[in-house]
Design an enzyme around this catalytic site. Structure first.
Site, mmCIF file in Angstrom:
data_model
loop_
_atom_site.group_PDB
_atom_site.id
_atom_site.type_symbol
_atom_site.label_atom_id
_atom_site.label_comp_id
_atom_site.label_asym_id
_atom_site.label_seq_id
_atom_site.Cartn_x
_atom_site.Cartn_y
_atom_site.Cartn_z
ATOM 1 N N GLY A 73 48.348 40.392 36.048
ATOM 2 C CA GLY A 73 46.929 39.910 36.245
ATOM 3 C C GLY A 73 46.270 40.827 36.823
ATOM 4 O O GLY A 73 46.386 42.276 36.553
ATOM 5 N N ILE A 74 45.086 40.467 37.727
ATOM 6 C CA ILE A 74 44.165 41.632 38.210
ATOM 7 C C ILE A 74 45.154 42.540 39.155
ATOM 8 O O ILE A 74 44.571 43.480 38.969
ATOM 9 C CB ILE A 74 43.291 40.776 39.083
ATOM 10 C CG1 ILE A 74 42.283 39.865 38.156
ATOM 11 C CG2 ILE A 74 42.287 41.560 39.821
ATOM 12 C CD1 ILE A 74 41.424 38.844 38.940
ATOM 13 N N GLY A 113 47.607 36.040 45.791
ATOM 14 C CA GLY A 113 47.013 34.487 46.030
ATOM 15 C C GLY A 113 47.769 33.606 45.077
ATOM 16 O O GLY A 113 48.225 33.813 44.130
ATOM 17 N N TYR A 136 41.504 26.543 47.894
ATOM 18 C CA TYR A 136 41.229 27.827 47.528
ATOM 19 C C TYR A 136 39.844 28.491 47.834
ATOM 20 O O TYR A 136 39.815 29.522 48.233
ATOM 21 C CB TYR A 136 41.406 27.920 45.962
ATOM 22 C CG TYR A 136 41.563 29.169 45.278
ATOM 23 C CD1 TYR A 136 42.480 29.962 45.249
ATOM 24 C CD2 TYR A 136 40.256 29.588 44.550
ATOM 25 C CE1 TYR A 136 42.415 30.991 44.615
ATOM 26 C CE2 TYR A 136 40.292 30.581 43.740
ATOM 27 C CZ TYR A 136 41.306 31.566 43.878
ATOM 28 O OH TYR A 136 41.236 32.833 43.364
ATOM 29 N N LYS A 151 38.972 31.709 50.148
ATOM 30 C CA LYS A 151 38.364 32.878 49.611
ATOM 31 C C LYS A 151 37.121 33.365 50.435
ATOM 32 O O LYS A 151 36.806 34.537 50.388
ATOM 33 C CB LYS A 151 37.931 32.683 48.044
ATOM 34 C CG LYS A 151 39.270 32.716 47.283
ATOM 35 C CD LYS A 151 40.201 33.868 47.454
ATOM 36 C CE LYS A 151 41.213 34.408 46.255
ATOM 37 N NZ LYS A 151 41.950 35.547 46.506
#
Length: 240
Positions: A19-20, A83, A146, A150
């Site tokens: 992913g990122i 995460g 979440y 964040k």
């Protein structure tokens, strides 16, 4: 600034094997840096040093950092990206749904920057980049855990900036919107359509578009930016 400072640095990205996180790791690699990633399972892509670590466990992170330091030298750029999500509405959210997400996303970032800062203070330079989310400041139903984790990263980066800003260390938050990753593609089609409708850019981001911003904020060019929240969300959050 000479090129030597820009390249060949020791970089660590947590949760960097997909992913990122993977896009960020590859972006630094393409920049000529020595890049390590922490991961929990799966494969380590070529060119990256993979160290197994659990961000909820300080001893496991300490061992990972020690391994990276031995191979690449003290970590000069750390990207806290690992995460998880446990999405559910408040009244159905269990204690574990809440504490697991906060302990991984927020607690994990705390453990990572605490261990990284030791080397950075000695070097009198460093870049800390915390990967947040547009949801952290915009909010999202079903994501109280979440979103809280964040948005907490913003206070963390700003407090770290006040503590270590005079030592050549910057701490910034990058807040992506919706990005084309496995995490997003698992969303129901109707949900994806409604998200798209609310994004002025009319599309989701590519992971590389987030990675480029992370690489830049960690560069010498961005030496005077600290405690900032940089949205990479196609205009979705706009000031949130």
């Amino acid at each position: 600034m000479s090129n030597e400072q820009q390249t060949g640095r020791s970089v660590l990205v947590t949760g960097g094997n997909r992913g990122i996180g993977l896009a960020i790791a590859k972006s630094f690699l393409a920049n000529g840096d020595k890049v390590a990633i922490t991961y929990r399972s799966g494969d380590v892509p070529e060119g990256l040093l993979g160290v197994k670590a659990d961000v909820t466990d300080a001893a496991s992170l300490d061992a990972a950092f020690t391994e990276v330091e031995a191979a690449h030298g003290p970590v000069e750029v750390v990207v806290a990206n690992a995460g998880i999500t446990r999405d559910t509405l408040l009244l159905r959210m269990s204690e574990d749904d809440f504490t697991d997400v906060v302990d991984t996303n927020l607690g994990g970032a705390f453990r990572v920057i605490k261990r990284a800062s030791k080397g950075m203070i000695r070097l009198r330079k460093g870049r800390v980049v915390l990967i947040s989310s547009v949801v952290g400041l915009y909010g999202s139903p079903g994501q109280i855990n979440y979103a809280a984790s964040k948005s907490g990263l913003v206070g963390m980066a700003r407090s770290l900036t006040r503590e270590l800003g005079s030592r050549g260390i910057t701490a910034n938050v990058v807040a992506p919107g919706f990005v084309n990753t496995d995490m997003t593609s698992e969303l129901p089609e109707d949900t994806q359509k409604s998200y798209l409708a609310s994004i002025p850019a009319g599309r989701f981001a590519e992971p590389e578009e987030v990675a480029n911003v992370v690489r830049w904020i960690a560069s010498d060019e961005a030496a005077y930016i600290s405690g900032a929240v940089i949205p990479v969300d196609g205009g979705l959050g706009m000031g949130h």
